[in-house]
Motif scaffolding. Structure first.
Motif, short mmCIF file in Angstrom:
data_model
loop_
_atom_site.label_atom_id
_atom_site.label_comp_id
_atom_site.label_asym_id
_atom_site.label_seq_id
_atom_site.Cartn_x
_atom_site.Cartn_y
_atom_site.Cartn_z
N ASN A 157 3.03 5.21 9.12
CA ASN A 157 4.73 4.97 8.84
C ASN A 157 5.03 3.51 8.91
O ASN A 157 5.69 2.98 9.76
CB ASN A 157 5.22 5.63 9.57
CG ASN A 157 6.73 6.13 8.68
OD1 ASN A 157 6.74 5.09 7.62
ND2 ASN A 157 7.73 6.88 8.44
N SER A 158 4.82 3.13 7.77
CA SER A 158 4.86 1.29 7.21
C SER A 158 6.87 0.98 7.87
O SER A 158 6.60 -0.26 8.10
CB SER A 158 4.18 0.84 6.48
OG SER A 158 4.40 1.65 5.49
N CYS A 215 8.18 3.64 0.23
CA CYS A 215 7.20 4.09 -0.13
C CYS A 215 8.21 5.76 -0.69
O CYS A 215 8.97 6.16 -1.17
CB CYS A 215 6.97 4.62 1.16
SG CYS A 215 8.92 5.45 2.38
N SER A 261 6.15 10.70 6.86
CA SER A 261 6.05 9.82 6.12
C SER A 261 4.46 10.64 4.86
O SER A 261 4.83 11.31 5.20
CB SER A 261 4.60 8.50 6.85
OG SER A 261 3.55 9.55 7.30
N TYR A 299 -2.66 4.54 -0.94
CA TYR A 299 -2.22 3.80 0.51
C TYR A 299 -4.13 3.11 0.97
O TYR A 299 -3.91 1.72 1.42
CB TYR A 299 -2.42 4.43 1.65
CG TYR A 299 -2.33 3.83 2.77
CD1 TYR A 299 -1.31 3.63 3.32
CD2 TYR A 299 -3.40 4.09 4.11
CE1 TYR A 299 -0.83 2.78 4.09
CE2 TYR A 299 -2.78 4.12 4.74
CZ TYR A 299 -2.03 3.05 5.19
OH TYR A 299 -1.56 1.81 7.08
N CYS A 351 12.75 7.96 4.77
CA CYS A 351 10.98 7.90 5.03
C CYS A 351 10.16 8.53 5.57
O CYS A 351 9.03 8.44 6.22
CB CYS A 351 10.94 6.05 5.54
SG CYS A 351 11.91 4.96 3.90
N THR A 408 6.22 2.05 -4.45
CA THR A 408 6.43 3.02 -5.39
C THR A 408 7.90 3.21 -6.25
O THR A 408 8.46 2.80 -6.44
CB THR A 408 7.29 4.18 -4.82
OG1 THR A 408 6.21 5.79 -3.53
CG2 THR A 408 7.23 5.72 -5.88
N LEU A 412 2.12 9.74 2.59
CA LEU A 412 1.00 7.94 1.77
C LEU A 412 -0.29 8.70 0.76
O LEU A 412 0.10 10.25 0.74
CB LEU A 412 0.03 8.10 3.27
CG LEU A 412 1.04 7.03 4.34
CD1 LEU A 412 -0.27 7.23 5.52
CD2 LEU A 412 1.52 6.27 3.68
N HIS A 466 0.53 -1.60 -0.18
CA HIS A 466 -0.17 0.19 0.03
C HIS A 466 0.87 1.18 0.15
O HIS A 466 0.44 2.28 -0.15
CB HIS A 466 -0.96 0.16 1.17
CG HIS A 466 -2.13 -1.00 0.99
ND1 HIS A 466 -3.46 -0.45 0.27
CD2 HIS A 466 -2.17 -2.15 1.43
CE1 HIS A 466 -3.85 -1.30 0.43
NE2 HIS A 466 -3.55 -2.73 0.80
N THR A 467 2.00 1.38 0.06
CA THR A 467 2.53 2.14 -0.20
C THR A 467 3.98 2.67 -0.96
O THR A 467 4.82 3.16 -1.12
CB THR A 467 3.68 2.42 1.27
OG1 THR A 467 4.44 1.12 1.37
CG2 THR A 467 2.47 3.01 2.44
#
Length: 151
Positions: free
Chosen positions: A93-94, A50, A119, A73, A116, A37, A121, A34-35
């Motif tokens: 922040n995963s 991310c 965060s 996200y 990172c 990139t 998202l 889900h993050t």
């Protein structure tokens, strides 16, 4: 023997390729679905954990980075970065799930930089980004505005 060698080579290549797609090209952390990139840096297309990590690559190397896609996200769908709204600095922040570093004296060492953080998202719509920011904090910005902060 040649067929076996080719088969083993292919299996090895697939293993390395699959592993690389789940490890961030810059920070070596796990890439979360889900993050995720995708960006081109140094002429190579790579996956990043991310948007913050991908955009930080320019600051770290001084070389251009072209973000090709970010991931919504909320839905996990790939987005064109120019169409995305980013929530910057929320309490989610995963990428921050790593153990604290300790110094030679076995005491915790405070991190002064984490590529990172804060965060970032991505969301496909401003309404979704605003709703997320109301619940988790952070600032809603267009991708282009966030990218300008990293130049």
């Amino acid at each position: 023997a040649l067929v076996v060698l080719c088969g083993l080579s292919y299996v090895g290549w697939r293993y390395v390729h699959e592993r690389e797609s789940h490890i961030c090209a810059a920070c070596q952390r796990t890439v979360h679905e889900h993050t995720r990139t995708i960006a081109v840096a140094n002429g190579n297309q790579s996956g990043y954990c991310c948007p913050a990590c991908a955009l930080s690559q320019h600051r770290q190397t001084g070389k251009p980075v072209n973000v090709l896609s970010v991931t919504d996200y909320g839905t996990g769908e790939r987005l064109n970065p120019e169409d995305a709204f980013l929530v910057r600095g929320s309490d989610v922040n995963s990428c921050s799930h790593h153990p604290a570093a300790v110094g030679l004296d076995k005491q915790p060492v405070e991190a002064h930089f984490d590529r990172c953080s804060p965060s970032l998202l991505a969301f496909s719509g401003k309404a979704q980004a605003d709703a997320f920011a109301r619940e988790h904090g952070g600032q809603v910005l267009r991708f282009s505005d966030v990218a300008a902060l990293f130049r």
